[in-house]
Every structure is written in structure tokens, then in C-alpha cells.
Design an enzyme around this catalytic site. Structure first.
Site, PDB file in Angstrom:
ATOM      1  N   CYS A 140       0.282  12.316  37.535  1.00  0.00           N
ATOM      2  CA  CYS A 140      -1.160  12.269  37.340  1.00  0.00           C
ATOM      3  C   CYS A 140      -1.924  12.472  38.634  1.00  0.00           C
ATOM      4  O   CYS A 140      -3.117  12.766  38.618  1.00  0.00           O
ATOM      5  CB  CYS A 140      -1.557  10.935  36.708  1.00  0.00           C
ATOM      6  SG  CYS A 140      -1.047  10.807  34.974  1.00  0.00           S
ATOM      7  N   ASP A 155     -12.340   9.974  24.241  1.00  0.00           N
ATOM      8  CA  ASP A 155     -11.084   9.432  23.727  1.00  0.00           C
ATOM      9  C   ASP A 155      -9.884  10.178  24.322  1.00  0.00           C
ATOM     10  O   ASP A 155     -10.011  11.217  24.968  1.00  0.00           O
ATOM     11  CB  ASP A 155     -11.074   9.523  22.202  1.00  0.00           C
ATOM     12  CG  ASP A 155     -12.119   8.605  21.580  1.00  0.00           C
ATOM     13  OD1 ASP A 155     -11.822   7.415  21.399  1.00  0.00           O
ATOM     14  OD2 ASP A 155     -13.235   9.096  21.314  1.00  0.00           O
ATOM     15  N   ASP A 190      -0.904  35.230  18.145  1.00  0.00           N
ATOM     16  CA  ASP A 190       0.102  34.790  17.194  1.00  0.00           C
ATOM     17  C   ASP A 190      -0.537  34.292  15.894  1.00  0.00           C
ATOM     18  O   ASP A 190       0.001  34.506  14.799  1.00  0.00           O
ATOM     19  CB  ASP A 190       0.951  33.665  17.798  1.00  0.00           C
ATOM     20  CG  ASP A 190       1.882  34.174  18.879  1.00  0.00           C
ATOM     21  OD1 ASP A 190       2.265  35.354  18.823  1.00  0.00           O
ATOM     22  OD2 ASP A 190       2.226  33.386  19.783  1.00  0.00           O
ATOM     23  N   HIS A 248      -5.833  19.705  29.516  1.00  0.00           N
ATOM     24  CA  HIS A 248      -5.402  19.048  30.753  1.00  0.00           C
ATOM     25  C   HIS A 248      -5.525  20.059  31.881  1.00  0.00           C
ATOM     26  O   HIS A 248      -5.129  21.214  31.744  1.00  0.00           O
ATOM     27  CB  HIS A 248      -3.945  18.587  30.638  1.00  0.00           C
ATOM     28  CG  HIS A 248      -3.393  18.032  31.927  1.00  0.00           C
ATOM     29  ND1 HIS A 248      -3.508  16.709  32.261  1.00  0.00           N
ATOM     30  CD2 HIS A 248      -2.741  18.636  32.952  1.00  0.00           C
ATOM     31  CE1 HIS A 248      -2.944  16.509  33.446  1.00  0.00           C
ATOM     32  NE2 HIS A 248      -2.469  17.672  33.874  1.00  0.00           N
TER      33      HIS A 248
END
Length: 785
Positions: A422, A454, A495, A546
Site C-alpha cells: 500500500c 466505501d 472483449d 486502484h
């Protein structure tokens, strides 16, 4: 994409690809400044050298001989090339406002965009005259005129407005070329009627009397009607009117006068002169904004006013580069004093030229050869670039950039070894600022999405639907994070569309090079802005992701799609049927082209076309294929055309035949594979050659290597019933898939172990062609106009 040896601390943004800025790029390429990133914003990938433009019009030079490849030069210099057009400056935020992309931040800004014809100052000129600038538009009109005169006999009246060196030289070049074309066709060159209009009392008013007399004799000998003291005040579709009230017939009107600064500069804080040019001091810095520099025709040195001539733009390249470097590193700037007199070499169209400098007058064929040698030597500095060296990464060099205390702490942190896990995440405040203005497509099924605090998104699956999941991730291969974001999103969505599904949601994962927080924030913002444009267009909601720090910029998406719960509507690879036709919606060749780009072996316009293809979504193509009864489909990515076709033939229990001559190719792909430049993934894909029947017979075919070329954001490969194939192809092209093609057909399984057969009608039918050319022909712009 080149990676800097040290974190980016400051951004120098260059607007325009003029002669001064190509000099800046070359000087920073030869002597990089650690911690400084250059960004070039330019609408055109190829910038013309004004000194050779008349020779191009006359037919003495090819397109590539007179143009500098800006994308290639920027790659060589380690600079970012952003293909766009500046339309404004936000001085407070220090951002360049662009026509079709997010604003681009700068620490220092330089403007070198040349002058803009003021056709709006004469009634009708904007609608009916052809300004010589911007050059790319004039070139398009010139090529059209050339073809029209060659194909349609009859009198053509051409008027050139502007009696300076530029107007006279351009008229003589056009006349020489067009007459030569008519003579080659056995036609009378007198079909062409040329006129020159100037408001001055004489032509070439800034040159000496002997130079003027030489050109007056030349124009008279070639039958050009010269109208001096004749200011054009009105232009109609087939004529123009002078201040004296006389109308003159003209089928084509070329405008080489009344130039000024770009209109958008009026809305900036920059001090401008009466003609709209940026006023700068002796150091080429704006009088009103110390963070902005300007050079070339767009700039006026208030203490040293000079005529607008290319020689000054060329010579300002070095002092501009030196002062940008000095300003960013906190050193004193040096004044630049332009010469009072300069040498002008003016051609007469027919490999003859005149030298003019003050009272100097020289003329002859030898002067043209001298000019030709000077021009080619200048161009070689920017086009004959050494190949990129490959080797171990160098240790970051110390930066001379002046930083404040907080920036210094950030720079030390960026250079130091970062912890993993992290600890490698991009800071929350940086990320939140970068994403704050992004608005994902709204979908009712998204209960908790991107901007909720969240830990994960919550998405409802609609009744009667099943989920389709896919994931893709790769590192940046271009230096524009905005365009890279668009391509990465298109690649990931491929895809979903190939399966016949509707895109629903996406989560992103990205790595961003370390650096000052402001630089990291902007990179994330630019990249995700591009990606979100594509996702929103597909009605796919970005719900989270992320972002971490790493040496290279990279981006990927996990995409969820929706399909009918029974699965019957899914387009799978195993649905090919004998008798089906194979359709490919986009051209291939991205692997070899970007391998060549990294080695400075690809032309910028080839890369432009490849990027445009990769930015084109497969969404509409997939709908079209389904509408016409496609039975199987896949999107072309890393395995290349052959690899993906094999994936379709095996589960379908069929064979297939490919027509090599029918394969749609990206411009330049045949040239780069002919040069032996292949993607690093090519060797792995070549292992599938065992799927080819009579493989050894095709090894020397120029298109054979492209069967294994890995694609990024490639097109869709589908099998379509033969009776519906032509209608499908027509609809695809109407939807914008201009190079969609029928590339083969599906066969009954044969006794041979290899499922794929190749053909090329040119090899079996001598009436089509005598043989495959040993060397691929260059694209049409590389030919003589």
C-alpha cells in the site's frame, strides 16, 4: 514510450511546430535537462520547411523532403507529442486550453505558430480564396487543382494575391508545375492564365532594384499579368475586384498577404501589436507574462522589429532553447539581437534562383543548386536522426531545477526507493483531486460507485441478465496519457463487444510514474479523462479502481457486461459455419508500427493513423455484425490475426482460407515489416505457423509477417453468412470502419491437419499482376505531388 531518468519536476510546453520549436526540440535532445519535460502541442504531425515549399509545388521535391516529422523528432527528444490545437491560455492556472482534449498544465510556455492569413478583412476572401497558410489545407487544395487541370482541358485562370517574395515565388512554382503537366499530356500550356495582384507600387518592395527588375522580366517572359498598386477589396466565386473598381476573372485565387496573429490570442493576457502578433523583449519573453515566450512569425521583438521571414524563426531556435533552459533553472536570460540584413534565396520555379541581401544581387542555376544544398543540409538536422540506443537504464542525473521547500521534499521522496504494498499507492488527496471533475456514465444498477467513500462498488444485476467479465492491462506505448487512456479503455471493452454483450461497469487499475504531486495528479487526470470518454460513450459506468506508483505509465480495466441469461445471444468463437465469409472491421499492423516508432523508423502520419484506428470503438461494429447474422466473433489483440482465427476454427470444427491480398493494413505496416521491424511479441505468435497449410510457400510474401503481428485495440473478426456479407460490409463502412474488408471464407474441415490455408489471387492469376513487388510502395504523400 521513453521514460525519464529522473522524476518530472517542471513542464515546458511548446505550442506549434514552427522552425524555432524544432530547434528547441533538437537542442534538448542533444542536451536533456534532468527533471524537465517538454510537451509539443501541434495540430499537424508534419511541419513544412518554408524554404522548400515552392520547390515542392514545382515538383522538385517529395512531400517528405520538405516536411519535418514532428512526432518522430519529439520521440527523439524525449518530449510528449500531443496532436491537438491550442485555442486559449488560462494564465492563472497556467494551462493551455485545447480544442479536443483536457487543458495541459505548464511551468513555462512557448508559442511558435506562425502567422494567420487575414482573409476575413476582405469581403468574400474567406469563402472563395485559398490562403497559403495553414500549409496542410493549401496542399490539399493544390493537389485538387493539379488533378482538375490534368483531367479537364480548357482555360484556367489563376490569381495570386500578394506581391512579396512569397507570392511571386509561389506563383512561378505553380505555373512551372502546371505547364509541365499540360505539355506532358500534349496540351497547350497557354490554357493557364496567371495574374499577380499587389497593393504596393512594385513587386518585392523589400528587395533591391536589381532583384525586382529580374523578377519583373521573368514574370513578363512567362506571360504573367502583374497588377501593381491594385489592392484587392472583394472576392467572388470566379472573380476579384480591386480598389479601382475593376473586376478580374479568376477560377482559383491564392492568398499570400494580410497575415496576422491567431484570433485566440486576443483573449489572452499577452501584449499584442496592431497585427495581433505577440510582443516580446530581447530574450523572446512576453512583455506581460514572464512564464510565456514566443518566436518566429507570431512574435514581434519590440526593440528589434524585423520582416516576417523564415530565417529569423530558424535562428531564434537556439536562443529560445537557451533562455527556456535558463528560466527553468533560475539562471539569467541572454538577449538575442537579430541581424539587420539577411540572405534571401528566391527561386523562379525552374531550378533557377536569385540571391538577395541588401544591395547584393546574384542569379543563376548555380544559385538554385546552392539553395538546394543549404535547404537539404537544414532538413537533415531534423530528419536524419540517429537510431535510438538500447541499453541499461542510467542513474538519474542531478536536476538543476529550482524548487521550493515542499517540492524538494516531494522530489526526494520520488527519487528514493519506495516501499511496496500500500506504500506504493498514489496519495488520497492527489487521487481525489484528479478524479473530482470526472463524471462516470450514470446507470441505475450502480448502487455504490466511483465517488462514494466505501471500500467497493455495489452493482445490481438486472433480472433476466447474466454477467460477462473480462480484464486487460498494459503499459503505455505512447507519450500522451489522454490518448493512451482512450486506447486502453477501447482495448478492454473489445472483449465485451465481441461477445455480443452490453458494457455495464468498469474498475480501473493504473500505475503512474513518481514525481511532484501536481505532475502525478495531472497524469492521472489526463489518462482517466481519455478513458472515461470511451467508457461513457459505451454507457459503461466507471465504479472504482486502484492507482499506484511505478516506473512506467500503465492502465487496465476489469469490465463487466450484460447478456441475456440464457446465453443464446452470446457471440462465441465456436460458431463458424462452412460457407461463411470472414470480415475484419479494422486494419492490422499496430505491433510493427509501434516497434518502428520506438526506433524512430516510422513516419508520424503512420502513427497518427494507427492511433485513430485504436481510438475507434468496436461497439457499433459489433452491432452491425449481429444485425447481419454473424455466427462467431472475436476481437484482435495480442495473438494476432492468425492466433485469433485458430481460436475460432478449433471449437467450430472448420477450416478457413485467408486472402492475403485482401487484408486491410495500416499505412506503413508493410514498409516496417519489410525493414525487419517486428513487435517483441511476434516470436511467440510465430509458433502458430504450424496451423498454416503449405506454410513454407508463403514465407517470402510481404504480408506473411503481419499474420502474427500483435494488435492493440484491434478490430473485430467475424464470420457472416455469405449472402449478407456485402450488405454488412457496406453498413460497416457507413459507420466509419473505412477499411473493413472481406478477408476470406470458412471451409468444411479437410483431411489436412492444418486448418488455415492462404491465397493471393495476384500469384495465381497473371492478369491481375505480374508479381508481388519486392519493396512496398510508400504512401501517396511520399510521392511527388
Amino acid at each position: 514510450m521513453q521514460q525519464p531518468d529522473s522524476p518530472v519536476l517542471r513542464d515546458i510546453v511548446l505550442i506549434g511546430g514552427g522552425h524555432s520549436h524544432v530547434g528547441v526540440l533538437k537542442r534538448f535532445a542533444m542536451h536533456p535537462e534532468p527533471g524537465v519535460r517538454l510537451t509539443l502541442i501541434c495540430r499537424d504531425t508534419h511541419t513544412p520547411y518554408s524554404g522548400m515549399l515552392p520547390g515542392y509545388i514545382a515538383g522538385h521535391y517529395t512531400f517528405d523532403e520538405v516536411h519535418i516529422d514532428l512526432r518522430r523528432l519529439a520521440e527523439y527528444a524525449g518530449a510528449r507529442f500531443l496532436s491537438d490545437e491550442a485555442v486559449g491560455i488560462d494564465h492563472s492556472a497556467q494551462q493551455v486550453l485545447c480544442r479536443s482534449r483536457p487543458p495541459v498544465p505548464y511551468d513555462l510556455l512557448s508559442i511558435n505558430i506562425g502567422s494567420t492569413p487575414r482573409v476575413d478583412q476582405v469581403a468574400g476572401a474567406g469563402e472563395h480564396a485559398v490562403p497559403v497558410k495553414p500549409i496542410h489545407r493549401f496542399n490539399d487544395r493544390w493537389l485538387t487543382l493539379l488533378e482538375r487541370i490534368k483531367r479537364h482541358p480548357g482555360t484556367t485562370r489563376i490569381a495570386v494575391v500578394g506581391g512579396g517574395a512569397g507570392g511571386v515565388e509561389l506563383l512561378l512554382a505553380m505555373q512551372y508545375r502546371l505547364r509541365k503537366e499540360l505539355v506532358a499530356q500534349g496540351r497547350n500550356p497557354e490554357e493557364l492564365v496567371f495574374q499577380l495582384f499587389t497593393r504596393s507600387a512594385q513587386i518585392l518592395p523589400t528587395h533591391n532594384a536589381r532583384v525586382r527588375a529580374h523578377f519583373e522580366r521573368t514574370l513578363a517572359a512567362r506571360g504573367v499579368a502583374v497588377h501593381t498598386a491594385s489592392e484587392v477589396v472583394s472576392v467572388a466565386e470566379d472573380r476579384l475586384r480591386c480598389a479601382q473598381g475593376h473586376w478580374h476573372a479568376a477560377d482559383e485565387i491564392v492568398w499570400v498577404t494580410n497575415a496576422g496573429g491567431a484570433a485566440w490570442l486576443q483573449d489572452t493576457r499577452l501584449a499584442l501589436d496592431e497585427e495581433g502578433f505577440i510582443q516580446v523583449d530581447e530574450t523572446l519573453r512576453s512583455l506581460t507574462d514572464p512564464a510565456v515566450f514566443a518566436a518566429g512569425d507570431i512574435a514581434t521583438q519590440v526593440d528589434h522589429p524585423r520582416e516576417k521571414a523564415g530565417v529569423f524563426a530558424v535562428r531564434q531556435g537556439r536562443p529560445l532553447a537557451d533562455n527556456l533552459r535558463a528560466s527553468i533553472t533560475g539562471r539569467p536570460l541572454k538577449p538575442y539581437h537579430p541581424q539587420a540584413r539577411w540572405l534571401a534565396l528566391i527561386s523562379t520555379g525552374d531550378r533557377h534562383a536569385v540571391a538577395s541581401r541588401g544591395a547584393l544581387f546574384l542569379a543563376g542555376d548555380w544559385v538554385w543548386r546552392w539553395k538546394d544544398w543549404i535547404d537539404h543540409r537544414f532538413m537533415s538536422k531534423f530528419n536524419d536522426l540517429p537510431p535510438m540506443e538500447e541499453g541499461a537504464a542510467k542513474a538519474p542525473a542531478p536536476s538543476r531545477v529550482v524548487l521550493d521547500e515542499e517540492e524538494s521534499a516531494q522530489a526526494i521522496s520520488a527519487i528514493a526507493m519506495r516501499c511496496g504494498g500500500c506504500g506504493a499507492k498514489v496519495g488520497a488527496s492527489v487521487l481525489s483531486r484528479a478524479l473530482a471533475t470526472l463524471t462516470p456514465a450514470p446507470r441505475d444498477e450502480v448502487l455504490i460507485g466511483l465517488h462514494a467513500p466505501d471500500d467497493a462498488a455495489v452493482v445490481r444485476v438486472p433480472p433476466g441478465k447474466a454477467m460477462v467479465h473480462t480484464v486487460d492491462f498494459f503499459r503505455a506505448f505512447i507519450d500522451d496519457p489522454y490518448v493512451f487512456g482512450k486506447i486502453a479503455a477501447n482495448h478492454a471493452l473489445g472483449d465485451i463487444f465481441a461477445m455480443g454483450a452490453e458494457a455495464q461497469t468498469a474498475t480501473a487499475v493504473a500505475t503512474v510514474p513518481q514525481g511532484l504531486e501536481a505532475k502525478v495528479e495531472d497524469t492521472v487526470f489526463q489518462m482517466m479523462s481519455g478513458a472515461l470518454e470511451v467508457l461513457n460513450e459505451a454507457d459503461c459506468a466507471l465504479v472504482g479502481g486502484h492507482t499506484g506508483e511505478g516506473r512506467e505509465l500503465a492502465l487496465g480495466f476489469a469490465v463487466n457486461g450484460l447478456i441475456d441469461a440464457d446465453g443464446n445471444s452470446a457471440l462465441r468463437k465456436g460458431g463458424m459455419r462452412p460457407g461463411n465469409v470472414l470480415i475484419l472491421t479494422k486494419p492490422i499492423g499496430t505491433g510493427t508500427l509501434f516497434a518502428a516508432h520506438a526506433r524512430l523508423a516510422a513516419r508520424g502520419r503512420w502513427i497518427d493513423a494507427a492511433l485513430a484506428s485504436m481510438c475507434q470503438s468496436n461497439r457499433l461494429g459489433a452491432r452491425c455484425l449481429r444485425k447481419h447474422g454473424a455466427t462467431a466473433c472475436t476481437d484482435l489483440t495480442g495473438f494476432g490475426l492468425l492466433g485469433h482465427l485458430v481460436e475460432m476454427t478449433r471449437p467450430s470444427n472448420v477450416d478457413a482460407e485467408l486472402d492475403l491480398a485482401a487484408l486491410p493494413l495500416l499505412d506503413g505496416a508493410e514498409e516496417t515489416v519489410a525493414a525487419g521491424i517486428l513487435s517483441s511479441l511476434q516470436p511467440a505468435n510465430v509458433r502458430l505457423r504450424r496451423a498454416l497449410r503449405d506454410q513454407s510457400a508463403w514465407l517470402d510474401h510481404p504480408r506473411y509477417p503481419l499474420l502474427f503481428d500483435p494488435q492493440t485495440a484491434g478490430g473485430l473478426l467475424a464470420s457472416v453468412p455469405a449472402e449478407r456479407a456485402m450488405d454488412c460490409l457496406s453498413d460497416l463502412r457507413e459507420l466509419g470502419y473505412a477499411k473493413a474488408a472481406i478477408i476470406g471464407h470458412v471451409c468444411e474441415p479437410g483431411e489436412a491437419l492444418e486448418p488455415i490455408a492462404l491465397k493471393d489471387p495476384a500469384l495465381t492469376d497473371p492478369a491481375l499482376t505480374e508479381a508481388i513487388p519486392e519493396q512496398p510502395v510508400l504512401d501517396k504523400q511520399a510521392h511527388k505531388a
